[in-house]
Design an enzyme around this catalytic site. Structure first.
Site, PDB file in Angstrom:
ATOM      1  N   GLU A 177       0.779  -1.527  -0.240  1.00 51.46           N
ATOM      2  CA  GLU A 177       0.161   0.001  -0.202  1.00 51.46           C
ATOM      3  C   GLU A 177       1.064   1.323  -0.072  1.00 51.46           C
ATOM      4  OE1 GLU A 177      -2.733   0.235   3.527  1.00 51.46           O
ATOM      5  OE2 GLU A 177      -3.624   2.214   2.411  1.00 51.46           O
ATOM      6  N   LYS A 219      -2.878  -1.974  -3.142  1.00 51.38           N
ATOM      7  CA  LYS A 219      -3.694  -1.164  -2.294  1.00 51.38           C
ATOM      8  C   LYS A 219      -3.040   0.414  -2.894  1.00 51.38           C
ATOM      9  CE  LYS A 219      -6.108  -0.256   1.480  1.00 51.38           C
ATOM     10  NZ  LYS A 219      -6.444  -0.740   2.646  1.00 51.38           N
ATOM     11  N   SER A 261      -9.740   4.215   0.384  1.00 46.65           N
ATOM     12  CA  SER A 261     -10.430   5.011   0.237  1.00 46.65           C
ATOM     13  C   SER A 261     -10.222   6.502   0.252  1.00 46.65           C
ATOM     14  CB  SER A 261     -12.240   4.739   1.237  1.00 46.65           C
ATOM     15  OG  SER A 261     -11.996   4.810   2.176  1.00 46.65           O
ATOM     16  N   GLY A 262      -9.258   6.563   0.963  1.00 53.44           N
ATOM     17  CA  GLY A 262      -8.410   7.724   1.874  1.00 53.44           C
ATOM     18  C   GLY A 262      -9.233   8.758   2.215  1.00 53.44           C
ATOM     19  N   GLY A 263      -9.915   8.911   2.670  1.00 55.22           N
ATOM     20  CA  GLY A 263     -11.241  10.601   3.268  1.00 55.22           C
ATOM     21  C   GLY A 263     -12.560  10.594   1.733  1.00 55.22           C
ATOM     22  N   ARG A 293     -12.045   3.345   5.517  1.00 56.88           N
ATOM     23  CA  ARG A 293     -13.561   4.862   5.818  1.00 56.88           C
ATOM     24  C   ARG A 293     -15.039   4.364   5.255  1.00 56.88           C
ATOM     25  NH1 ARG A 293      -9.314   9.378   6.711  1.00 56.88           N
ATOM     26  NH2 ARG A 293      -8.618   7.785   5.692  1.00 56.88           N
TER      27      ARG A 293
HETATM   28  P1  13P Z   1      -9.388   4.089   4.176  1.00 57.68           P
HETATM   29  O1  13P Z   1      -9.804   3.638   3.084  1.00 57.68           O
HETATM   30  O2  13P Z   1     -10.220   4.444   4.868  1.00 57.68           O
HETATM   31  O3  13P Z   1      -8.453   5.550   3.554  1.00 57.68           O
HETATM   32  O4  13P Z   1      -8.687   3.028   4.856  1.00 57.68           O
HETATM   33  C1  13P Z   1      -8.006   2.460   4.043  1.00 57.68           C
HETATM   34  C2  13P Z   1      -6.339   1.718   4.726  1.00 57.68           C
HETATM   35  O5  13P Z   1      -6.255   0.411   5.032  1.00 57.68           O
HETATM   36  C3  13P Z   1      -5.603   2.913   5.072  1.00 57.68           C
HETATM   37  O6  13P Z   1      -4.296   2.039   5.126  1.00 57.68           O
END
Ligand code: 13P
Length: 343
Positions: A177, A219, A261-263, A293
């Site tokens: 990721e 990811k 999703s990153g916010g 999230r």
């Molecule tokens: P988000 O989708 O909230 O960004 O979280 C994914 C995640 O695993 C962040 O490391």
């Protein structure tokens, strides 16, 4: 574990429109999310919150893997079953976050490098004993004036590759990721440029460390304007730029790309994924989700820390996962939002 077995595990996690639920917030991060809704955060409330998601009836139709956190992998359900076994019984592959977080990068103010390689081999072996079959390591890259630096990009790429090689050695599928953050006012073009450069560095490092691409999942972030940018790109622009960037830098041997999703707002995260799967162009990998999230927010709001709200929270989660799954299959339509909600 053979490379074929790793590839089978990777593919099973994203089979038939399935994606991943990222439920691996550290106790500290989850405490902040619960506190924002004045819900008390204890080991017990965190367990109850996670159990709501894991026991949602029918959820294995849309969720093929769940990323756990160290606290959760040690916990048992209200009926005494280890949470990790609960998932496995439903046919959901349990995974585990193994990085130790992003820390300030020495010599480069404002940038961070993810730590956690020391002792990682032993930790991976013990998580596998406990039932984990995949792992996650998150690196974060900030866009800013003169940022990211090559030093930051390369240090994080190296960490991701060393982690991924150790995972495969220990029989776990690595989720790799590299997250280019949406913090800031940068344009979508700048996001595309930085995301491409970061992905290139990551795959160079994975190659150098002999990571089997068939036995991993990527990811990444979507290519998206910074959240404070005046001009927010349209859904179609995000889809086109994201696919173009991935096709330039991600080898087709990678079985699937599962976006974070990153916010992003949950609805937008669904729409973007739907558009990415609908836009034309070669797509040699599955394009699915590994949202935290965006999969949890509606359910968290409905649950509000009260046990009597668990069924309503589960309904909200089921609805969002169903829409995200349709987006992964390229069949999402906005009308599904009301259809699925009343199902
Ligand atoms: P988000 O989708 O909230 O960004 O979280 C994914 C995640 O695993 C962040 O490391």
């Amino acid at each position: 574990m053979t490379t074929t077995a790793l590839a089978d595990t990777a593919r099973a996690i994203v089979a038939a429109g399935k994606g991943v639920l990222a439920a691996d917030e550290t106790p500290r991060t989850l405490t902040q999310r619960l506190a924002a809704r004045t819900i008390e955060s204890t080991a017990e409330t965190r367990r109850a919150y996670r159990e709501m998601f894991f026991t949602t009836p029918g959820i294995s139709e849309f969720i093929g893997g769940v990323i756990l956190q160290d606290e959760t992998i040690h916990q048992r359900s209200s009926t005494g079953t280890p949470l990790v076994d609960l998932l496995a019984q439903e046919g959901i592959t349990p995974g585990i976050k193994v990085d130790n977080g992003a820390r300030p990068l020495a010599g480069s103010p404002g940038e961070r490098v993810t730590e956690g390689l020391d002792g990682l081999r032993d930790r991976l072996a013990s998580y596998r004993e406990m039932g984990a079959r995949f792992a996650k390591w998150r690196a974060v890259i900030l866009i800013g004036e003169g940022l990211p630096t090559a030093g930051c990009v390369n240090a994080n790429a190296h960490g991701l590759a060393r982690y991924a090689a150790l995972c495969q050695e220990q029989g776990l599928v690595p989720i790799v990721e590299p997250e280019v953050l949406m913090d800031g006012a940068h344009t979508i073009d700048r996001s595309e440029q930085v995301t491409g450069r970061v992905l290139q560095a990551v795959f160079d490092a994975l190659f150098e460390q002999n990571v089997s691409l068939e036995g991993m999942l990527l990811k990444p972030n979507m290519v998206i304007a910074g959240q404070h940018c005046e001009r927010q790109a349209s859904v179609e622009e995000v889809a086109t730029a994201t696919l173009r960037t991935l096709s330039r830098h991600v080898p087709p041997a990678v079985p699937a790309i599962v976006f974070l999703s990153g916010g992003q707002d949950h609805l937008l995260a669904t729409k973007h994924l739907g558009a990415i799967n609908q836009v034309g162009g070669p797509k040699p990998w599955k394009l699915s989700y590994s949202y935290g999230r965006a999969l949890q927010d509606e359910a968290l709001e409905v649950w509000d820390g009260r046990s009597e709200n668990v069924p309503a929270g589960q309904h909200a989660f089921y609805h969002r996962a169903k829409c995200d799954s349709a987006a992964a299959l390229g069949s999402y339509r906005t009308e599904m939002e009301s259809e699925a909600a009343s199902a």
